[in-house]
Design a protein around this motif. Structure first.
Motif, short mmCIF file in Angstrom:
data_model
loop_
_atom_site.label_atom_id
_atom_site.label_comp_id
_atom_site.label_asym_id
_atom_site.label_seq_id
_atom_site.Cartn_x
_atom_site.Cartn_y
_atom_site.Cartn_z
N PRO A 83 0.78 -1.25 0.00
CA PRO A 83 0.00 0.00 0.00
C PRO A 83 0.80 1.29 0.00
N SER A 84 2.13 1.22 0.11
CA SER A 84 2.91 2.47 0.14
C SER A 84 4.33 2.22 -0.36
N LEU A 85 5.02 3.32 -0.61
CA LEU A 85 6.41 3.30 -1.08
C LEU A 85 7.15 4.39 -0.32
N VAL A 86 8.42 4.15 0.03
CA VAL A 86 9.17 5.13 0.81
C VAL A 86 10.48 5.48 0.09
N ILE A 87 10.71 6.79 -0.11
CA ILE A 87 12.00 7.25 -0.61
C ILE A 87 12.60 8.17 0.45
N LYS A 88 13.77 8.72 0.18
CA LYS A 88 14.46 9.49 1.23
C LYS A 88 13.76 10.81 1.54
N GLU A 89 12.86 11.26 0.65
CA GLU A 89 12.12 12.49 0.92
C GLU A 89 10.80 12.23 1.65
N GLY A 90 10.34 10.99 1.67
CA GLY A 90 9.08 10.69 2.34
C GLY A 90 8.34 9.52 1.72
N ALA A 91 7.05 9.41 2.04
CA ALA A 91 6.24 8.27 1.63
C ALA A 91 5.25 8.64 0.54
N ILE A 92 4.97 7.66 -0.31
CA ILE A 92 3.92 7.79 -1.33
C ILE A 92 2.84 6.78 -0.98
N ILE A 93 1.60 7.25 -0.86
CA ILE A 93 0.47 6.37 -0.58
C ILE A 93 -0.06 5.85 -1.92
N LEU A 94 -0.05 4.55 -2.08
CA LEU A 94 -0.47 3.94 -3.34
C LEU A 94 -1.98 3.72 -3.35
N ASN A 95 -2.47 3.20 -4.44
CA ASN A 95 -3.91 2.94 -4.60
C ASN A 95 -4.06 1.52 -5.10
N MET A 96 -4.76 0.69 -4.33
CA MET A 96 -4.73 -0.74 -4.58
C MET A 96 -5.59 -1.15 -5.76
N GLY A 97 -5.03 -2.03 -6.59
CA GLY A 97 -5.79 -2.61 -7.68
C GLY A 97 -6.81 -3.62 -7.17
N LYS A 98 -6.51 -4.26 -6.03
CA LYS A 98 -7.45 -5.18 -5.39
C LYS A 98 -8.30 -4.36 -4.43
N LYS A 99 -9.57 -4.20 -4.76
CA LYS A 99 -10.43 -3.26 -4.03
C LYS A 99 -10.63 -3.67 -2.57
N LYS A 181 -8.20 -12.41 -10.53
CA LYS A 181 -8.25 -12.26 -9.08
C LYS A 181 -6.93 -12.66 -8.42
N SER A 182 -6.16 -13.46 -9.11
CA SER A 182 -4.90 -13.93 -8.54
C SER A 182 -3.86 -12.82 -8.59
N CYS A 183 -2.95 -12.84 -7.64
CA CYS A 183 -1.93 -11.79 -7.54
C CYS A 183 -0.73 -12.14 -8.42
N PHE A 184 -0.46 -11.31 -9.41
CA PHE A 184 0.74 -11.50 -10.24
C PHE A 184 1.37 -10.13 -10.47
N HIS A 185 2.41 -9.87 -9.69
CA HIS A 185 3.14 -8.60 -9.74
C HIS A 185 4.44 -8.76 -10.53
N LEU A 186 5.11 -7.64 -10.74
CA LEU A 186 6.46 -7.68 -11.30
C LEU A 186 7.36 -8.57 -10.44
N MET A 187 7.18 -8.48 -9.12
CA MET A 187 7.99 -9.31 -8.23
C MET A 187 7.49 -10.75 -8.12
N SER A 188 6.49 -11.10 -8.93
CA SER A 188 6.16 -12.51 -9.14
C SER A 188 7.04 -13.11 -10.22
#
Length: 292
Positions: A83-99, A181-188
């Motif tokens: 749900p989020s990503l962190v860089i050295k300047e702060g956090a980015i709140i993501l928006n989920m594809g799975k509702k 419905k199955s989870c398949f990300h880049l990191m899959s």
């Protein structure tokens, strides 16, 4: 010096956000949550505790994600990576594809506000991005998979946010399966093991992704595909505690031998109940807050 910032998949993990499994995970509707088999609550918690102890033993600071109502079904909240990503300047709140996961982003936002980590952007409206589709290969280069969970609008939004901090985003179109419905990300498909080493499922990796690795002098090694498919892709879900010091699932013997031959140190845990049944591995179970 800030106690946040994680623009790497492999630098030493210093601070991480994690979430214990909900007590209701074994009681929810299987079809709703896309669980192929019923879950055993004791085994879920045992798998998680074994993993938790590995992270704790590494010396990394573990912060527990708080959810206001633990009786509300947020089974995937254990997978704090998304749900989020962190860089050295702060956090980015993501928006989920799975509702079903939408409420998790509020818990992440509350965490960052409570811990005085600036929120530098949010993915909004029809844009979706999940953390599992975000792969750092350099501290100023982020690959993002375009998938069922991460769309063009979301990639455009996060690219605009990161461009403010001189970070380049490269979209990678992922192969699609039959089950949306199955989870398949880049990191899959791939996991970074070191700054110059990545493991991937060669038969599924898009050519543009191979080109990015080659351009950046990253050696790509092939996961044994029998183990990859038997594990429902989770054999490739490998968490780097630091360069070539890795955590992943027990039972993938060929992959273990391959990694040892690449001079990797390995910590294994039992994840059949928590990870394979619930579709998320050790990387998914962690949202790095600080890597350095």
């Amino acid at each position: 010096m800030n106690n946040y910032g994680s623009q790497s998949m492999v630098l030493p993990l210093k601070r991480v956000l994690m979430k214990k499994p909900q007590k209701i995970m074994s009681k929810v509707d299987l079809k709703k949550w896309n669980y192929e088999f019923p879950l055993n609550q004791k085994l879920i918690e045992s798998n998680y505790d074994e993993f938790f102890q590995i992270i704790k033993k590494s010396g990394c600071e573990i912060i527990e994600l708080k959810i206001k109502n633990e009786n509300k079904e947020l089974c995937d909240s254990i997978f704090t990576h998304d749900p989020s990503l962190v860089i050295k300047e702060g956090a980015i709140i993501l928006n989920m594809g799975k509702k079903l996961r939408n409420d998790e982003t509020k818990a992440h936002e509350d965490f960052y506000n409570l811990n005085q980590i600036p929120i530098i952007g949010k993915i909004k409206n029809d844009g979706t991005v999940e953390g599992g589709d975000c792969l750092w290969i350099k501290n100023n280069l982020l690959l993002i998979g375009e998938s069922y969970r991460t769309n063009k609008s979301g990639i455009k939004q996060i690219s605009k946010i990161l461009n403010n901090y001189n970070i380049k985003v490269v979209p990678i179109k992922l192969p699609t399966g039959n089950n949306k419905k199955s989870c398949f990300h880049l990191m899959s498909l791939v996991s970074m093991l070191d700054e110059d080493l990545v493991i991937g499922c060669i038969s599924l990796i898009p050519e543009e992704l191979k080109i990015e690795f080659k351009k950046n002098s990253i050696k790509l090694i092939a996961i044994p595909e029998d183990e990859y498919f038997k594990s429902k892709t989770l054999a490739i879900n490998i968490l780097a505690l630091s360069p070539r010091k890795l955590v992943f699932l027990k039972g993938n013997y060929k992959t273990t031998d391959l990694l040892i031959n690449e001079n990797c140190e390995i910590e294994l845990f039992e994840g059949k109940e928590l990870c394979i049944k619930a579709e998320g591995g050790p990387t998914c179970l962690t949202r790095p807050i600080l890597r350095q």
